[in-house]
Design an enzyme around this catalytic site. Sequence first.
Site, PDB file in Angstrom:
ATOM      1  CG  ASN A   1      35.521  52.836  58.914  1.00 11.88           C
ATOM      2  OD1 ASN A   1      36.897  53.180  59.805  1.00 11.88           O
ATOM      3  ND2 ASN A   1      35.038  52.079  59.020  1.00 11.88           N
TER       4      ASN A   1
ATOM      5  CB  THR B   1      44.137  37.016  34.865  1.00 14.34           C
ATOM      6  OG1 THR B   1      44.940  36.088  34.478  1.00 14.34           O
ATOM      7  CG2 THR B   1      43.585  37.856  33.508  1.00 14.34           C
TER       8      THR B   1
ATOM      9  CG  HIS C   1      33.214  49.748  47.589  1.00 14.03           C
ATOM     10  ND1 HIS C   1      32.313  49.630  48.578  1.00 14.03           N
ATOM     11  CD2 HIS C   1      34.223  49.230  48.122  1.00 14.03           C
ATOM     12  CE1 HIS C   1      32.985  49.236  49.638  1.00 14.03           C
ATOM     13  NE2 HIS C   1      34.326  48.953  49.328  1.00 14.03           N
TER      14      HIS C   1
ATOM     15  CB  SER D   1      38.402  51.168  48.130  1.00 13.15           C
ATOM     16  OG  SER D   1      37.421  50.124  47.917  1.00 13.15           O
TER      17      SER D   1
ATOM     18  CB  CYS E   1      33.606  44.620  57.848  1.00 13.46           C
ATOM     19  SG  CYS E   1      34.191  45.550  56.687  1.00 13.46           S
TER      20      CYS E   1
ATOM     21  CB  THR F   1      39.803  44.220  52.728  1.00 11.89           C
ATOM     22  OG1 THR F   1      38.482  45.010  53.296  1.00 11.89           O
ATOM     23  CG2 THR F   1      40.298  43.100  53.482  1.00 11.89           C
TER      24      THR F   1
HETATM   25  C1  LIG Z   1      38.792  52.825  56.303  1.00 13.62           C
HETATM   26  C2  LIG Z   1      38.301  51.662  55.256  1.00 13.62           C
HETATM   27  N1  LIG Z   1      39.437  51.024  55.057  1.00 13.62           N
HETATM   28  C3  LIG Z   1      39.221  49.668  54.606  1.00 13.62           C
HETATM   29  C4  LIG Z   1      38.075  49.634  53.843  1.00 13.62           C
HETATM   30  C5  LIG Z   1      37.779  48.172  53.183  1.00 13.62           C
HETATM   31  O1  LIG Z   1      37.732  48.561  51.569  1.00 13.62           O
HETATM   32  P1  LIG Z   1      37.083  47.412  50.735  1.00 13.62           P
HETATM   33  O2  LIG Z   1      35.618  47.267  51.009  1.00 13.62           O
HETATM   34  O3  LIG Z   1      37.031  47.975  49.656  1.00 13.62           O
HETATM   35  O4  LIG Z   1      37.649  46.223  51.113  1.00 13.62           O
HETATM   36  C6  LIG Z   1      37.047  50.407  54.265  1.00 13.62           C
HETATM   37  C7  LIG Z   1      35.626  49.774  53.828  1.00 13.62           C
HETATM   38  O5  LIG Z   1      34.654  49.915  54.458  1.00 13.62           O
HETATM   39  C8  LIG Z   1      37.087  51.608  54.999  1.00 13.62           C
HETATM   40  O6  LIG Z   1      36.278  52.198  55.148  1.00 13.62           O
END
Ligand SMILES: Cc1ncc(COP(=O)(O)O)c(C=O)c1O
Length: 377
Positions: free
Chosen positions: A153, A239, A203, A201, A326, A74
């Site tokens: 996603n 930091t 995770h 990212s 989200c 994000t």
């Molecule tokens: C395509 C895409 N972009 C951005 C993000 C956001 O990443 P983060 O959860 O690390 O903020 C996600 C996570 O759901 C994603 O699938």
Amino acid sequence: MINKRIYLDNAASTPLDERVARHMMKILVETPGNPSSPHHEGQQARIIIEEARDAAAAMLGSESRDIFFTSGGTEANNSALMGMARAMQNHGRHIISTPVEHPSVRAALEALEKEGFSVEYLKPGADGNIAPASLNSLLRDDTILVSVMYVNNETGIIHPVREMAGMLAGHRALFHVDAVQAFGKLDFDVHSLPCDALSFSAHKIHGPKGIGGLFLRHGTPFRPRAVGGGQEANRRAGTENISGIAGLHKAIELCRERPEHRRQARRLQKHFEQGLREIYPRALILGEQTLRSPYISAIALPGIDNQSLLLNLDLQGVAVSVGSACSSGSIKPSHVIRAISEDETIVNSTIRVSYNRYQTIEDMDEALMRFKTVLNR
Ligand SMILES: Cc1ncc(COP(=O)(O)O)c(C=O)c1O
């Protein structure tokens, strides 16, 4: 009694790999220093960051100095779009993106529109994918930025970002790619995909939540959002999250076997989709006519309400999703599915099933049995 939960929401987040967790714990306990400090403890912390930067750069085929760490996908998306658009505004205020981007891109673009930028969207075709040629029809002399995600996603559709990068060669517009669902999974680098900025990212690849990064090619116009101590070569003050960065590094190392991971994900995807079609013959796989990631299936089940299916599956110990993480919890239909299908039956019956490399065919069979129980009801 349900004794084992089956987690099929890996596009939202993957389980933390235990090796990553152990490594992070060691770093947390043994690293007291601030990486900006000149003494031994500070320099130990600095080394951890720079080694992780080298690993991220190696994965992307970039120079280490072109990577900076963020709190995740994000922030990487927000920083890239706002940082590049604001730095480019003297050249123009026209931006091109797609209607199927992650909310962290959509919201950043909406914020930029309020600042006077104008955004136009490339429409997906009948197969759900974006035709690269459509970029030509929107590209103008005052286009300063194009942002297109690599793997969607919600559907797993793989967008033709390499072709688009090629089309933008020689144009002033900067190219940003949200590669959060591709990083560590697909094989690519910033030579074969010559973009100016690319978000990732941890995770989504069995690393910790709350850490990620942005590849930002050196020399790219950019205005940082976080200012302060000048960390990350003045691109992101604050930091650094040492244990998170170390966790990301370990998670990247564990992606070395990604061809085998992909094969396993494809086996799971095929098995699950085929099994679900047997249980529910009207099931429709979105994006089936185009390139798709093996890690994600978007499946419409006409006649079934996706929200109540999700809740009932949850009671049976199966986690799937509707839309992106989200927006889960809300009952808003997915903007992504709506952008690729005008059919409300599809929009309201589509679920996302997403797999990880550690899952097995037996897990899929168990999930299918539970699907059958719920769908029969
Ligand atoms: C395509 C895409 N972009 C951005 C993000 C956001 O990443 P983060 O959860 O690390 O903020 C996600 C996570 O759901 C994603 O699938």
